[in-house]
Design an enzyme around this catalytic site. Sequence first.
Site, PDB file in Angstrom:
ATOM      1  N   ASP A  64      92.589  34.885  29.327  1.00 54.38           N
ATOM      2  CA  ASP A  64      92.054  34.930  30.689  1.00 54.38           C
ATOM      3  C   ASP A  64      93.130  34.601  31.710  1.00 54.38           C
ATOM      4  OD1 ASP A  64      90.130  35.248  32.620  1.00 54.38           O
ATOM      5  OD2 ASP A  64      89.303  33.228  32.408  1.00 54.38           O
ATOM      6  N   ASN A 112      83.361  44.550  30.047  1.00 51.16           N
ATOM      7  CA  ASN A 112      84.502  44.999  30.844  1.00 51.16           C
ATOM      8  C   ASN A 112      84.395  46.448  31.300  1.00 51.16           C
ATOM      9  OD1 ASN A 112      86.933  42.957  29.050  1.00 51.16           O
ATOM     10  ND2 ASN A 112      85.869  42.543  30.960  1.00 51.16           N
TER      11      ASN A 112
END
Length: 315
Positions: A64, A112
């Site tokens: 991340d 995503n």
Amino acid sequence: MASRFICVVVYLSDDDADRSYRQIQRGLITVSNPVRPNLVPTPRNGSSAASNDAPPRHIGIIMDGNGRWAVRHGLLRRQGHRRGFSRLPAVIDTAADLGVSWLSFYCWSTENWNRPVAEQCCVLGLIRQFVHTQLPYWQDRGLRFAWSGRRDRVGHQVHDQLVSAERVTANNSGMTVCLCVDYGGHVELAHAVCELARHAAAGRLNPARIDEKHIRTFLYQPDMPDVDLLIRTSGEQRVSNFLTWQSAYAEMSFPSTLWPDFSPSHLHQAIREYVDRDRRYGGLSAAVIPQGTTKDVVVGTRTSGSRDDETSVTA
């Protein structure tokens, strides 16, 4: 003439020590009896080392912070993703050197797909390029590649590259590098339930006898061990649908470092913290076992021989 022996001691940083050890392994440096830098904390108060002193068998990493890293450096998001993928080889190398069996990366989630099309193409293209360029080296090191996730939506070029890498490295006996691509823990479990229902409807499986082993059989990677250490970079403290089944007993680490700045030294630190933790799996720590217990108590396993072994107790 009396012989003289001179010993020179050189203190190295974690990164330098790790780099030197890898050079020793590859024959770039010749020494007798090379010693791996120690990751296990020195036992305190004269006690013996904890039973958790081995490196984690399976490390899962949520990479991340690529976008935030790019913004901080005045760059485009795709440049942050490219920088992020450039960090993987060193982390993979370090984990393999330490004896980790599985190393899983959360590369592309089922959620995503909500991102802009340009970013979808960028990340999936980087995944394909990364596997293509790293495959010869993985073969040289004997590493195995695995893909966990849906296989019907990533496009044929990405699909074919990942499947080919799995096939080529299938017989390698080293660490498994697993990329979770189009992966979601809920989707994986739903897939497993559907397969169980299909087998039950066909009369091949008795529904009343379904247990954890049957569920694991229909996960994307049935031989994937449970996650011991889950690392999420950037300081965010959530698991975001990553390896939901496998991470039930995982130790968590949430370093504030953004993924494009993550280095082997950060991995070393996370493992140091991991080996210093007391994993009880619902049992009792050695420090809180009642005096006078007549039966053997198994600490750090999912079974206990104590008198209260049928009662769930949180120490």
